[in-house]
Design an enzyme around this catalytic site. Structure first.
Site, PDB file in Angstrom:
ATOM      1  N   ARG A 235       0.910  -0.913   0.604  1.00  0.00           N
ATOM      2  CA  ARG A 235       0.288   0.326  -0.164  1.00  0.00           C
ATOM      3  C   ARG A 235       0.814   1.271   0.367  1.00  0.00           C
ATOM      4  O   ARG A 235       2.018   1.562   1.110  1.00  0.00           O
ATOM      5  CB  ARG A 235      -1.067   0.055   0.947  1.00  0.00           C
ATOM      6  CG  ARG A 235      -2.195  -0.951   1.301  1.00  0.00           C
ATOM      7  CD  ARG A 235      -3.155  -0.631   0.168  1.00  0.00           C
ATOM      8  NE  ARG A 235      -3.967  -2.145   0.226  1.00  0.00           N
ATOM      9  CZ  ARG A 235      -3.841  -2.472  -0.852  1.00  0.00           C
ATOM     10  NH1 ARG A 235      -3.197  -2.814  -1.614  1.00  0.00           N
ATOM     11  NH2 ARG A 235      -5.132  -3.414  -0.619  1.00  0.00           N
ATOM     12  N   GLU A 264      -2.252   7.436  -5.251  1.00  0.00           N
ATOM     13  CA  GLU A 264      -2.910   6.901  -6.690  1.00  0.00           C
ATOM     14  C   GLU A 264      -3.827   6.885  -7.012  1.00  0.00           C
ATOM     15  O   GLU A 264      -4.669   6.948  -8.344  1.00  0.00           O
ATOM     16  CB  GLU A 264      -1.869   5.363  -6.521  1.00  0.00           C
ATOM     17  CG  GLU A 264      -2.774   4.477  -5.744  1.00  0.00           C
ATOM     18  CD  GLU A 264      -2.409   3.170  -5.683  1.00  0.00           C
ATOM     19  OE1 GLU A 264      -3.115   1.911  -5.761  1.00  0.00           O
ATOM     20  OE2 GLU A 264      -1.795   3.012  -4.720  1.00  0.00           O
ATOM     21  N   HIS A 296      -0.062  -0.437 -10.180  1.00  0.00           N
ATOM     22  CA  HIS A 296      -0.888  -1.637  -9.055  1.00  0.00           C
ATOM     23  C   HIS A 296      -1.481  -2.052  -9.761  1.00  0.00           C
ATOM     24  O   HIS A 296      -1.925  -2.974  -9.205  1.00  0.00           O
ATOM     25  CB  HIS A 296      -1.444  -0.476  -8.329  1.00  0.00           C
ATOM     26  CG  HIS A 296      -1.640  -1.253  -7.088  1.00  0.00           C
ATOM     27  ND1 HIS A 296      -2.430  -0.636  -5.775  1.00  0.00           N
ATOM     28  CD2 HIS A 296      -2.260  -2.648  -6.195  1.00  0.00           C
ATOM     29  CE1 HIS A 296      -3.175  -0.784  -4.980  1.00  0.00           C
ATOM     30  NE2 HIS A 296      -2.816  -2.251  -5.133  1.00  0.00           N
TER      31      HIS A 296
END
Length: 338
Positions: A235, A264, A296
Site C-alpha cells: 500500500r 494513486e 498497482h
C-alpha cells in the site's frame, strides 16, 4: 442477489461474468470509484463490490446502510479503505479476498528487484535508440546479499521462497512472528531497526493500518544501510513519499521499486497521458532514473483475476445462504509497530 460494482475495468467484467455462470447474480457495473458523493449508484443493491481505490468511510457506509445495502465485498486483500468500525455499527459485514495469488505479487516484487539491480528499464530505452553502451548499468549479484521482509503473510512467504533460491539471507519482521515457520524457511526474525541496518533490499508486505502508515519515514530511512533498495507492492501510504524523495536525493536510497503510491487514486488504472500531471510529488518521483513505478499491477495475472472473481462471488453466496463468512474482516485494536 443484486450487486453493484465500483471502479470496474473491462477485465473485471470479463472475469466476473465468467465466474457468475455458476451463481446467476445480477450485476451492475460502474467505472467510477465509490465515495460519499455517488452512493446513489448502489440504490436497490444487496451488496457493493469495491477495489483498492474505492472509499468506504463512515459517511459512505451510513449512506449505503440507509439504502439497505447488506454487504461490502472487497475484491482485494487490503481493507484499509473501509471503516470497519462504522460497518460494524451499521451491521454491514465486510468480506475480502485474502489470497488471490501470492505467486503473482511475489514474482512481481522479484521483477522490480531485478529490473532495478540490472538497470533493465534503462537498457531497454538505450538499445531502442541504438545505444549499446554498458556505462551506468552495473548491478550486483543477488547471491549472498541480505533481504529484509516486513510482514510474513502468504505473499511474503512466497517471496522468501524465491529469494532463498537466489542464495540470499532473509531477515523478517512481523508483529506476530512465527518461530516454526522461521525454522522451516531458514530465516531470522529481527527487530525493525536491525532489519533496516542489515538489509541490502527491503520489501514491504504488511497491511496498511494506523500503526504502519508512513512506517518508512525520514527516521526509518536514516537507519537503513546506505544504498538500500526499497520495494513496495503493498500500500502506498506505508512510505512517506517526500521522505523517500529526500532519501533518493541524498543517495541513502539506492533504488526504489513502487507498484503503489500514497495518492494513486487520481491516476492509477486510468490513462492520463493526454493531460498535464498536477501531482508535483509524483512527477518528481518519476524523474529519478533509479525509480521504477508501475500502476498497482502486481496482482494482474490471469490466475489472480479468476481467483478474485471466484472468491468474491463465493463470499457473497455464503452471505446469501447464511453460511459462515470465512473471509470476513472486523475492526480490531491496533498493535504498535516497534
Amino acid at each position: 442477489m443484486k450487486i453493484t460494482f465500483f471502479g470496474t475495468q473491462p477485465y473485471d467484467r470479463e472475469s466476473f461474468d465468467r465466474a457468475n455462470e455458476r451463481y446467476g447474480f445480477e450485476f451492475n457495473y460502474h467505472r467510477s470509484h465509490l465515495n460519499g458523493n455517488n452512493t446513489s449508484l448502489a440504490q436497490g443493491a444487496d451488496a457493493v463490490c469495491i477495489f483498492v481505490n474505492d472509499t468506504a468511510d463512515a459517511a459512505t457506509i451510513r449512506s449505503l446502510a440507509a439504502m439497505d445495502v447488506k454487504l461490502i465485498a472487497l475484491r482485494c486483500a487490503g481493507f484499509n479503505n473501509v471503516d470497519l468500525k462504522a460497518a460494524a455499527e451499521y451491521g454491514i459485514p465486510v468480506v475480502r479476498v485474502p489470497a488471490y495469488s501470492p505467486h503473482a505479487v511475489a514474482e512481481y516484487a522479484v521483477m522490480l528487484m531485478l529490473t532495478l539491480n540490472r538497470k533493465v528499464h534503462r537498457a531497454y530505452w538505450r538499445t531502442r535508440d541504438g545505444n549499446f553502451s554498458l556505462h551506468g548499468l552495473l548491478g550486483f549479484d543477488m547471491y549472498g546479499k541480505t533481504a529484509g521482509i516486513v510482514g510474513t503473510g502468504k505473499i511474503a512467504r512466497e517471496l522468501i521462497r524465491i529469494l532463498k533460491g537466489f542464495g540470499m539471507e532473509v531477515l523478517a519482521y512481523d508483529i506476530y512472528p512465527d518461530p516454526e515457520y522461521a525454522v522451516r524457511a531458514q530465516i531470522e526474525y529481527v527487530s525493525l531497526d536491525e532489519l533496516y541496518r542489515r538489509s541490502d533490499i527491503i520489501s514491504l508486505h504488511c497491511p496498511l493500518t494506523d500503526a504502519t502508515r508512513y512506517m518508512i519515514d525520514g527516521a526509518a530511512i536514516g537507519r537503513m544501510k546506505p544504498g538500500v533498495m526499497l520495494i513496495n507492492t503493498g500500500r502506498g501510504q506505508l512510505i512517506h513519499t517526500e521522505a523517500l524523495i529526500e532519501g533518493l536525493k541524498e543517495k541513502k536510497i539506492g533504488a526504489a521499486g513502487l507498484d503503489v503510491y500514497e495518492e494513486e487514486a487520481a491516476y492509477f488504472y486510468e490513462d492520463t497521458s493526454d493531460r498535464i500531471m498536477d501531482d508535483d510529488v509524483l512527477a518528481r518521483l518519476l524523474s529519478f532514473n533509479n525509480v521504477v513505478m508501475t500502476s498497482h499491477q502486481g496482482f494482474f495475472t490471469r490466475e489472480a483475476l479468476d481467483n478474485i472473481a471466484h472468491t468474491t462471488l463465493q463470499n457473497i453466496n455464503d452471505f446469501a445462504v447464511h453460511r459462515e463468512l470465512r473471509n470476513e474482516v472486523r475492526a480490531e485494536p491496533e498493535k504498535t509497530m516497534n
